[in-house]
Every structure is written in structure tokens, then in C-alpha cells.
Scaffold this active site. Structure first.
Site, mmCIF file in Angstrom:
data_model
loop_
_atom_site.group_PDB
_atom_site.id
_atom_site.type_symbol
_atom_site.label_atom_id
_atom_site.label_comp_id
_atom_site.label_asym_id
_atom_site.label_seq_id
_atom_site.Cartn_x
_atom_site.Cartn_y
_atom_site.Cartn_z
ATOM 1 N N ARG A 1 7.488 -3.248 -0.531
ATOM 2 C CA ARG A 1 6.860 -4.446 -1.060
ATOM 3 C C ARG A 1 7.511 -4.757 -2.401
ATOM 4 O O ARG A 1 7.733 -3.841 -3.208
ATOM 5 C CB ARG A 1 5.347 -4.222 -1.255
ATOM 6 C CG ARG A 1 4.592 -5.458 -1.661
ATOM 7 C CD ARG A 1 3.140 -5.199 -2.007
ATOM 8 N NE ARG A 1 2.988 -4.801 -3.401
ATOM 9 C CZ ARG A 1 1.803 -4.778 -4.011
ATOM 10 N NH1 ARG A 1 0.688 -5.091 -3.334
ATOM 11 N NH2 ARG A 1 1.703 -4.419 -5.281
ATOM 12 N N TYR B 1 0.209 -10.181 -11.078
ATOM 13 C CA TYR B 1 -0.259 -9.091 -10.221
ATOM 14 C C TYR B 1 0.907 -8.220 -9.761
ATOM 15 O O TYR B 1 1.984 -8.723 -9.455
ATOM 16 C CB TYR B 1 -0.994 -9.627 -8.971
ATOM 17 C CG TYR B 1 -1.081 -8.531 -7.969
ATOM 18 C CD1 TYR B 1 -0.188 -8.442 -6.911
ATOM 19 C CD2 TYR B 1 -1.958 -7.466 -8.184
ATOM 20 C CE1 TYR B 1 -0.198 -7.367 -6.067
ATOM 21 C CE2 TYR B 1 -1.965 -6.378 -7.342
ATOM 22 C CZ TYR B 1 -1.076 -6.325 -6.288
ATOM 23 O OH TYR B 1 -1.079 -5.244 -5.468
ATOM 24 N N ASP C 1 2.876 -9.640 -1.714
ATOM 25 C CA ASP C 1 1.439 -9.862 -1.827
ATOM 26 C C ASP C 1 1.170 -11.022 -2.781
ATOM 27 O O ASP C 1 1.465 -10.929 -3.971
ATOM 28 C CB ASP C 1 0.780 -8.572 -2.375
ATOM 29 C CG ASP C 1 -0.741 -8.602 -2.279
ATOM 30 O OD1 ASP C 1 -1.359 -7.540 -2.423
ATOM 31 O OD2 ASP C 1 -1.296 -9.690 -2.041
ATOM 32 N N HIS D 1 -1.738 -12.142 -3.348
ATOM 33 C CA HIS D 1 -2.974 -11.686 -4.002
ATOM 34 C C HIS D 1 -4.002 -12.787 -4.216
ATOM 35 O O HIS D 1 -4.520 -12.972 -5.328
ATOM 36 C CB HIS D 1 -2.636 -10.987 -5.321
ATOM 37 C CG HIS D 1 -3.500 -9.784 -5.568
ATOM 38 N ND1 HIS D 1 -4.615 -9.830 -6.365
ATOM 39 C CD2 HIS D 1 -3.434 -8.533 -5.106
ATOM 40 C CE1 HIS D 1 -5.187 -8.638 -6.403
ATOM 41 N NE2 HIS D 1 -4.489 -7.826 -5.641
ATOM 42 N N GLU E 1 1.225 -11.338 2.212
ATOM 43 C CA GLU E 1 -0.154 -10.835 2.191
ATOM 44 C C GLU E 1 -1.065 -11.666 1.305
ATOM 45 O O GLU E 1 -0.660 -12.137 0.251
ATOM 46 C CB GLU E 1 -0.140 -9.394 1.700
ATOM 47 C CG GLU E 1 -1.507 -8.788 1.485
ATOM 48 C CD GLU E 1 -1.450 -7.435 0.831
ATOM 49 O OE1 GLU E 1 -0.349 -6.870 0.699
ATOM 50 O OE2 GLU E 1 -2.506 -6.947 0.422
ATOM 51 N N GLU F 1 -7.662 -6.717 2.975
ATOM 52 C CA GLU F 1 -7.997 -5.474 2.256
ATOM 53 C C GLU F 1 -9.395 -5.550 1.642
ATOM 54 O O GLU F 1 -10.005 -4.510 1.407
ATOM 55 C CB GLU F 1 -6.966 -5.172 1.182
ATOM 56 C CG GLU F 1 -6.963 -6.126 0.027
ATOM 57 C CD GLU F 1 -5.873 -5.800 -0.979
ATOM 58 O OE1 GLU F 1 -4.727 -5.527 -0.587
ATOM 59 O OE2 GLU F 1 -6.189 -5.813 -2.178
ATOM 60 N N ARG G 1 -5.540 -6.040 7.228
ATOM 61 C CA ARG G 1 -5.387 -5.059 6.141
ATOM 62 C C ARG G 1 -6.627 -4.183 5.929
ATOM 63 O O ARG G 1 -6.566 -3.229 5.157
ATOM 64 C CB ARG G 1 -5.090 -5.805 4.839
ATOM 65 C CG ARG G 1 -3.808 -6.547 4.849
ATOM 66 C CD ARG G 1 -2.649 -5.663 4.387
ATOM 67 N NE ARG G 1 -2.697 -5.390 2.966
ATOM 68 C CZ ARG G 1 -2.476 -4.185 2.447
ATOM 69 N NH1 ARG G 1 -2.226 -3.168 3.236
ATOM 70 N NH2 ARG G 1 -2.521 -3.992 1.155
ATOM 71 N N GLU H 1 0.160 1.011 4.034
ATOM 72 C CA GLU H 1 0.527 0.926 2.616
ATOM 73 C C GLU H 1 0.465 2.315 2.011
ATOM 74 O O GLU H 1 -0.459 3.087 2.270
ATOM 75 C CB GLU H 1 -0.433 -0.004 1.881
ATOM 76 C CG GLU H 1 -0.163 -0.115 0.388
ATOM 77 C CD GLU H 1 -1.067 -1.100 -0.291
ATOM 78 O OE1 GLU H 1 -1.985 -1.626 0.359
ATOM 79 O OE2 GLU H 1 -0.852 -1.357 -1.484
ATOM 80 N N TRP I 1 -8.042 -13.165 -9.221
ATOM 81 C CA TRP I 1 -7.068 -12.187 -9.743
ATOM 82 C C TRP I 1 -6.268 -11.614 -8.590
ATOM 83 O O TRP I 1 -6.789 -11.392 -7.506
ATOM 84 C CB TRP I 1 -7.759 -11.044 -10.483
ATOM 85 C CG TRP I 1 -6.746 -10.035 -10.891
ATOM 86 C CD1 TRP I 1 -5.796 -10.151 -11.879
ATOM 87 C CD2 TRP I 1 -6.496 -8.780 -10.244
ATOM 88 N NE1 TRP I 1 -5.000 -9.063 -11.918
ATOM 89 C CE2 TRP I 1 -5.376 -8.193 -10.929
ATOM 90 C CE3 TRP I 1 -7.068 -8.109 -9.181
ATOM 91 C CZ2 TRP I 1 -4.863 -6.939 -10.576
ATOM 92 C CZ3 TRP I 1 -6.553 -6.868 -8.812
ATOM 93 C CH2 TRP I 1 -5.477 -6.305 -9.525
#
Ligand code: CS2
Ligand code: MG
Length: 402
Positions: free
Chosen positions: A147, A159, A210, A212, A236, A262, A283, A339, A402
Site C-alpha cells: 500500500r 492520513y 487508502d 480513508h 480503499e 474496516e 475489509r 493487511e 479523518w
């Protein structure tokens, strides 16, 4: 065999973790992770004050009935605190079952379906060059998938870019740090990152990214389209997924594979994303998704729609979750990738484990149960200290994700 006692440990070897230990009247004990980054004590209390009194005296082999009891019996369902607590109980009971039957957990989940669990590492840097050099480091260490997250020109932080390159820990002690954000600057930058990485490393290495939760669907569609020539393994969390149908907009515009979940804690968070094939990887992992018992069911549902697993594996999930996830990963039919954000040496000392890394793959090891232990004495040397994930504001001060 009966559950005789259960205890919650909150400690901080390298970072905060919440661990459940369930002991039985036959001397076998099991471990569960219920770490919820920034809200650890809420889960510890949910377990200690509300769940543990209800499970003492039960048969630890009854993983399905105990799960149903804790999910349906709570009345107030779902949510990260509830489902992380239920996950810890579920993990611990599966750990006990494997130990009592003297077999690694994967044998109780259908056995090995593959020789190893392909993982991805986390390369990050302040700029393209530093990030590219970090990708090279992971490739040299044998990773097949990396990643890449880099700083964004014009933004003081973003991030995924950590001071310590190997261990990415976003939570900070004290009150939540404030990050600032510009989707425009980010969107102008990311395609350059992946063009540079493909130019340097060619087509074979799997590259992941990602976003995020920070884009709108049409912004995610633009990014997905612009990075298509660099054929990422996945993009992601392009958009927060409360509005699952919002992913239809992204899907209409790009073939870049999408990964989400996630922060999901039940199948209901992903039902439409899966049934409409709006994502390619789910995820959700053991600790957030309520445990091994429900995760197997979600994976079976996802398999009907060509969706593969891609379990979360950040440092704020303890080695107990990593161990449980690896037994799930090596067995589940529609495995995608795992991951693997390495834990610090202090964490690994408090949580000795059987899993091991070689040539881009993790292996769960063959110890009975999860193959992870918990050193209570050593853990006591690392007391919990409240820490928060950052908050994020746009450049004009608007609160953002975030
Ligand atoms: C990230 C996580 O690993 C990931 O994909 O989204 O690092 C996430 O930021 C943390 O788990 C939050 O605690
Ligand atoms: Mg993520």
C-alpha cells in the site's frame, strides 16, 4: 467444560490494547481482542459490567448460541462497541475450542484452502520520492503487495504518513490532534504517485491505496478513472459507506477495484454493497465484525457476488485479532488479501504468537487454537493512557472525515 471466569486487560505495549481472557473449569483459557482505537474503555466496561456476568457458567463450545445470545439478547444491536465486545468473546471461545481439541483453529473452519496468506505492507513517505523508496524496501523484504500513501503538496499532514516508517500509529495521547485536508490537492497528487510507482517498479507488484473516507462519490469516480492505467489491486474507503448506494456512481465510471469495510460491524453495513457488486473486497475483520462466527457468514454471502475478503490489519488490532484473522484467511474460499501493519517489539513481547512471515505471505502456525498468548505480568508494565485518533478539517475549517 464450563466458563469459570473472564477478565479484561487494558494495556499499552507500543499502543493501547483491550484483551479478554476467558478461563474454564478444566484449565483451558482463550483470548479475544476488543481494541477500539480511541474508545478502549467503553468496550472494556461493556464486557466487564454487562457481558461477563452472563457468560460465566456457560459451555464454551457453544460458540453459535453464545454469539446469538450476546447479539440478540443485548436488544440494542450493532455498533463498534457492542460488536467488538461480542467479537472478543467469540474469538476466546474459538481459541478454547481449538486448544481443547488440540488443533489449530483453521482445522475447525474447513482446513487450509491455500499454502499461505498473501499480505500487503504499508509504504509511506512525505513525498513521491520517499514513498517510492519505501515501496522498494517492502519489495526487497519479499512483499508481493504494497500500500502506498504519500504526503500531499500543500498539506501539513495527511492520513497514512507516519514519522516512524515501519510502525504507523495514528492515535496520539492527549486530546485529538487536528489534521487539515483538501480533496482537490489530494486528487491532483495521487495519480502522479501511482504513475511514478508503476514507472519504477513495473506491473507485477500489487499496489494499493487508502483514500480513508475522504472523497465524494464523483471525486472517487474521478480518482478511480485517473489511476486505471496503473491497475491498483484496490482503492480503499474512497467514500464513507453509510450511503451504500452512493457506490453506484463510482462503479459507473471506473474499473479500479474498490475495497470498503474496516469500520463495518455487521453484514447490514455491506448488504447492498455486496448484493449489487458495488465493491470487490470487504475489509471487515474479526474484532470489528463481531468475531469469527459472523465473519464466516458474511464471507459466504460475499462469495455469492464475487466479493473477496481483505481483512483490516492495522496496528490498533492486536496480535490476537491478527492470529484469528489468519486462521480465517487461510481457510475461507473467497480470500483476497490480508493487511499486515507490523506491531512494535513491545506489542509482540506482550502477545507472543505462532504466526510468521515469509516471501510476502503470513502463516498462522500450527499451535492449537489461535496460536497467540498474552503475558499478563509484562502487560502490567505498560499501563493504558488515553489516546485519540485525529480529527480532520478542510482548509476552511469545515469538519470532515479523518
Ligand atoms: C487504516 C487504518 O489500515 C488501514 O486501512 O484505515 O490504519 C485506520 O486508520 C486505523 O485502524 C484507525 O484506528
Ligand atoms: Mg483503511
Amino acid at each position: 467444560m464450563r466458563i469459570q471466569d473472564a477478565k479484561v486487560f487494558v494495556c499499552s505495549p507500543g499502543r493501547n490494547f483491550v484483551t479478554l481472557k476467558i478461563s474454564t473449569d478444566e484449565g483451558v483459557y482463550g483470548l479475544g481482542d476488543c481494541t477500539l482505537n480511541g474508545r478502549e474503555l467503553a468496550v472494556a466496561s461493556y464486557l466487564t459490567d454487562h457481558v461477563i456476568p452472563c457468560i460465566v457458567g456457560r459451555d464454551p463450545f457453544q460458540t453459535e448460541d453464545v454469539w446469538q445470545y450476546l447479539y440478540r439478547g443485548a436488544y440494542w444491536r450493532k455498533g463498534p462497541v457492542t460488536m467488538s465486545a461480542i467479537a472478543a468473546v467469540d474469538m476466546a471461545l474459538w481459541d478454547i475450542k481449538g486448544k481443547a481439541l488440540n488443533t489449530p483453529l483453521y482445522n475447525l473452519l474447513g482446513g487450509k484452502s491455500r499454502t499461505g496468506v498473501m499480505v500487503y505492507g504499508h509504504a509511506n513517505g512525505r513525498d513521491l520520492e520517499e514513498t517510492s523508496d519505501q515501496v522498494a524496501k517492502y519489495i526487497d523484504e519479499g512483499y508481493l503487495a504494497v500500500r502506498a500513501q504519500s504526503g500531499v503538496p500543500g498539506l501539513p499532514s495527511t492520513y497514512g504518513v507516519s514519522k516512524d516508517k515501519t510502525f504507523y500509529e495514528p492515535a496520539e495521547k492527549g486530546l485529538p490532534p487536528e489534521n487539515s485536508w483538501s480533496s482537490e490537492k489530494y486528487l491532483n497528487h495521487v495519480p502522479k504517485l501511482f504513475k511514478a510507482l508503476r514507472t519504477r517498479f513495473g506491473d507485477d507488484v500489487h499496489l494499493l491505496h487508502d483514500a480513508h473516507h475522504r472523497l465524494t462519490p464523483i471525486q472517487a469516480a474521478r480518482l478511480g478513472k485517473e489511476i486505471e492505467p496503473y491497475h491498483l489491486f484496490w482503492l480503499e474507503d474512497a467514500v464513507t459507506a453509510e450511503l451504500q448506494e452512493g457506490f453506484r456512481i463510482i462503479r459507473q465510471h471506473t474499473t479500479t477495484p474498490l475495497a470498503v469495510g474496516e469500520i463495518f460491524d455487521t453484514v447490514w453495513d455491506a448488504r447492498l454493497l455486496i448484493s449489487e457488486q458495488l465493491i470487490d473486497y470487504l475489509r471487515m475483520t474479526v474484532v470489528r465484525g463481531g468475531g469469527i462466527t459472523p465473519l464466516r457468514k458474511v464471507a459466504a454471502f460475499a462469495d455469492l457476488y464475487h466479493v473477496q475478503t481483505g481483512c483490516h490489519g492495522a496496528t490498533d488490532l492486536s496480535p490476537v485479532t491478527m492470529g484469528a484473522a489468519l486462521h480465517f484467511d487461510i481457510s475461507v474460499g473467497n480470500f483476497g488479501i490480508q493487511e499486515y501493519m507490523r506491531h512494535t517489539p513491545e506489542t509482540d513481547e506482550v502477545f507472543p504468537h505462532a504466526y510468521w512471515f515469509k516471501d510476502g505471505y503470513l502463516h498462522p502456525g500450527d499451535k492449537p487454537g489461535l496460536g497467540v498468548d498474552f503475558d499478563e505480568k509484562l502487560a502490567a508494565k505498560f499501563p493504558y493512557e488515553r489516546a485519540y485518533l485525529p480529527v480532520n478539517r478542510k482548509l476552511d475549517g469545515t469538519m470532515w472525515n479523518w
